[in-house]
Design a protein around this motif. Structure first.
Motif, PDB file in Angstrom:
ATOM      1  N   UNK A  29      14.629  12.024   1.483  1.00 16.22           N
ATOM      2  CA  UNK A  29      14.072  13.336   1.827  1.00 16.22           C
ATOM      3  C   UNK A  29      12.998  13.743   0.825  1.00 16.22           C
ATOM      4  N   UNK A  30      13.286  13.584  -0.470  1.00 21.90           N
ATOM      5  CA  UNK A  30      12.308  13.933  -1.503  1.00 21.90           C
ATOM      6  C   UNK A  30      11.051  13.078  -1.388  1.00 21.90           C
ATOM      7  N   UNK A  31      11.246  11.790  -1.125  1.00 19.03           N
ATOM      8  CA  UNK A  31      10.117  10.867  -1.032  1.00 19.03           C
ATOM      9  C   UNK A  31       9.146  11.294   0.054  1.00 19.03           C
ATOM     10  N   UNK A  32       9.673  11.670   1.211  1.00 18.85           N
ATOM     11  CA  UNK A  32       8.808  12.048   2.328  1.00 18.85           C
ATOM     12  C   UNK A  32       8.169  13.422   2.120  1.00 18.85           C
ATOM     13  N   UNK A  33       8.867  14.329   1.440  1.00 18.12           N
ATOM     14  CA  UNK A  33       8.283  15.639   1.164  1.00 18.12           C
ATOM     15  C   UNK A  33       7.195  15.535   0.099  1.00 18.12           C
ATOM     16  N   UNK A  52       7.437   8.617  -7.215  1.00 16.22           N
ATOM     17  CA  UNK A  52       8.340   8.933  -8.323  1.00 16.22           C
ATOM     18  C   UNK A  52       9.804   8.679  -7.978  1.00 16.22           C
ATOM     19  N   UNK A  53      10.148   8.733  -6.671  1.00 20.47           N
ATOM     20  CA  UNK A  53      11.554   8.549  -6.277  1.00 20.47           C
ATOM     21  C   UNK A  53      11.739   7.453  -5.237  1.00 20.47           C
ATOM     22  N   UNK A  54      10.638   6.852  -4.748  1.00 19.27           N
ATOM     23  CA  UNK A  54      10.772   5.864  -3.675  1.00 19.27           C
ATOM     24  C   UNK A  54      11.594   4.655  -4.093  1.00 19.27           C
ATOM     25  N   UNK A  55      11.494   4.266  -5.356  1.00 14.05           N
ATOM     26  CA  UNK A  55      12.228   3.094  -5.831  1.00 14.05           C
ATOM     27  C   UNK A  55      13.729   3.339  -5.848  1.00 14.05           C
ATOM     28  N   UNK A  56      14.163   4.613  -5.895  1.00 10.11           N
ATOM     29  CA  UNK A  56      15.593   4.924  -5.922  1.00 10.11           C
ATOM     30  C   UNK A  56      16.270   4.445  -4.644  1.00 10.11           C
ATOM     31  N   UNK A  57      15.618   4.682  -3.512  1.00  9.70           N
ATOM     32  CA  UNK A  57      16.211   4.263  -2.243  1.00  9.70           C
ATOM     33  C   UNK A  57      16.349   2.747  -2.171  1.00  9.70           C
ATOM     34  N   UNK A 194      -8.849  -2.028   1.895  1.00 12.35           N
ATOM     35  CA  UNK A 194      -8.119  -0.953   1.221  1.00 12.35           C
ATOM     36  C   UNK A 194      -6.636  -0.973   1.603  1.00 12.35           C
ATOM     37  N   UNK A 195      -6.354  -1.202   2.862  1.00 14.41           N
ATOM     38  CA  UNK A 195      -4.972  -1.242   3.327  1.00 14.41           C
ATOM     39  C   UNK A 195      -4.187  -2.317   2.593  1.00 14.41           C
ATOM     40  N   UNK A 196      -4.735  -3.527   2.524  1.00 17.44           N
ATOM     41  CA  UNK A 196      -4.030  -4.643   1.891  1.00 17.44           C
ATOM     42  C   UNK A 196      -3.954  -4.479   0.376  1.00 17.44           C
ATOM     43  N   UNK A 197      -5.074  -4.066  -0.235  1.00 17.81           N
ATOM     44  CA  UNK A 197      -5.106  -3.929  -1.696  1.00 17.81           C
ATOM     45  C   UNK A 197      -4.153  -2.840  -2.173  1.00 17.81           C
ATOM     46  N   UNK A 198      -4.205  -1.671  -1.535  1.00 15.53           N
ATOM     47  CA  UNK A 198      -3.346  -0.561  -1.953  1.00 15.53           C
ATOM     48  C   UNK A 198      -1.881  -0.833  -1.640  1.00 15.53           C
ATOM     49  N   UNK A 199      -1.610  -1.562  -0.566  1.00 20.62           N
ATOM     50  CA  UNK A 199      -0.225  -1.918  -0.247  1.00 20.62           C
ATOM     51  C   UNK A 199       0.346  -2.842  -1.314  1.00 20.62           C
ATOM     52  N   UNK A 200      -0.464  -3.788  -1.768  1.00 25.90           N
ATOM     53  CA  UNK A 200      -0.005  -4.747  -2.770  1.00 25.90           C
ATOM     54  C   UNK A 200       0.158  -4.109  -4.138  1.00 25.90           C
ATOM     55  N   UNK A 201      -0.843  -3.370  -4.591  1.00 22.69           N
ATOM     56  CA  UNK A 201      -0.759  -2.754  -5.920  1.00 22.69           C
ATOM     57  C   UNK A 201       0.299  -1.649  -5.943  1.00 22.69           C
ATOM     58  N   UNK A 202       0.441  -0.917  -4.845  1.00 21.19           N
ATOM     59  CA  UNK A 202       1.481   0.104  -4.770  1.00 21.19           C
ATOM     60  C   UNK A 202       2.864  -0.502  -4.852  1.00 21.19           C
ATOM     61  N   UNK A 203       3.060  -1.632  -4.168  1.00 18.84           N
ATOM     62  CA  UNK A 203       4.354  -2.316  -4.209  1.00 18.84           C
ATOM     63  C   UNK A 203       4.669  -2.793  -5.622  1.00 18.84           C
ATOM     64  N   UNK A 204       3.650  -3.292  -6.328  1.00 20.81           N
ATOM     65  CA  UNK A 204       3.859  -3.753  -7.706  1.00 20.81           C
ATOM     66  C   UNK A 204       4.275  -2.600  -8.611  1.00 20.81           C
ATOM     67  N   UNK A 205       3.628  -1.446  -8.446  1.00 24.58           N
ATOM     68  CA  UNK A 205       3.967  -0.281  -9.273  1.00 24.58           C
ATOM     69  C   UNK A 205       5.382   0.201  -8.978  1.00 24.58           C
ATOM     70  N   UNK A 206       5.756   0.234  -7.701  1.00 22.84           N
ATOM     71  CA  UNK A 206       7.093   0.695  -7.328  1.00 22.84           C
ATOM     72  C   UNK A 206       8.162  -0.282  -7.793  1.00 22.84           C
TER      73      UNK A 206
END
Length: 250
Positions: A29-33, A52-57, A194-206
């Motif tokens: 819920x927090x992640x989507x808000x 900030x909280x997506x990795x918790x799930x 942008x879709x592929x690059x941000x998906x990959x770097x975002x996944x690495x950060x999470x």
């Protein structure tokens, strides 16, 4: 079929510690808000505050999968998704009421009230994209986690880390990719690069966030195993599998 699924859920929810299920649902819920606010916006990296909280799930999914299996992890994810959709519906309905938010009385601006209604009420394509992304990534994460666990029979932190990091890294990429394709590319005009690059770097950060607290998740799961937490569900599933195998041989 509905009766069978309902019975499965009753046994499962009696077995998984309530604190884990609660943490999972609250994080979703927090992640989507929080996804309504940007955290980082670069050409090669895009993160919202839900990061900030997506990795918790995902850590909760890995813990449930380690002890109860992929099916249980997917079931809890579907329940969390259903609760989140219900909360989103309540938020949207309440934003249609004529009352004012507290921030309006601080500023006296109707624009502030309208902005809060738009943020809390959500946008249909964002809710759709996040729901599809979560459902897809939870299935990918759970099945991969279980598959790797079957190859690695050691019950050590290294084995837990291997199955968790690989499954989470790939599933986080899938999560970001599905959302970016449905929302960012379709409605915001992102290019495929942008879709592929941000998906990959975002996944690495999470993934880095989960790596930091995965030792805690491992210790919790080992505690479940020592204390036979969830034995009711494990026996229930073992009986189901044995019954299915017996039916095939007849």
């Amino acid at each position: 079929m509905f009766k069978k699924v309902w019975e499965d859920y009753k046994v499962l929810l009696r077995s998984i510690p309530a604190s884990t299920v609660t943490l999972f649902i609250v994080s979703v819920i927090m992640m989507n808000l929080l996804a309504n606010k940007e955290l980082i916006s670069l050409p090669w990296l895009a993160l919202d505050c839900g990061f900030a909280v997506s990795w918790v799930s995902f850590l909760c999914m890995d813990m449930v999968c380690k002890r109860f299996g992929a099916r249980a992890s997917i079931m809890v994810s579907v329940m969390a998704l259903g609760v989140n959709l219900a909360v989103s519906l309540v938020f949207w309905l309440l934003t249609l009421t004529p009352g004012m938010w507290g921030a309006y009385y601080d500023t006296g601006l109707f624009e502030v009230n309208d902005a809060l209604n738009a943020t809390i009420g959500g946008t249909w394509y964002v809710v759709l994209g996040s729901s599809c992304a979560m459902l897809t990534s939870s299935v990918v994460n759970s099945l991969l986690n279980q598959a790797i666990g079957r190859l690695e029979h050691k019950n050590t932190f290294g084995a837990f880390a291997l199955r968790s990091y690989v499954s989470t890294g790939i599933a986080q990429f899938v999560d970001n990719l599905v959302f970016a394709v449905i929302v960012s590319h379709t409605f915001f005009g992102w290019t495929w690069l942008q879709v592929l690059t941000c998906s990959l770097t975002g996944a690495a950060a999470e993934l880095l966030c989960e790596v930091f607290l995965s030792p805690v998740g491992y210790r919790v799961v080992r505690g479940w195993e020592r204390e036979n937490v969830g034995e009711l569900y494990l026996q229930y599933r073992a009986a189901e599998v044995a019954g299915a195998e017996a039916a095939k041989t007849q």
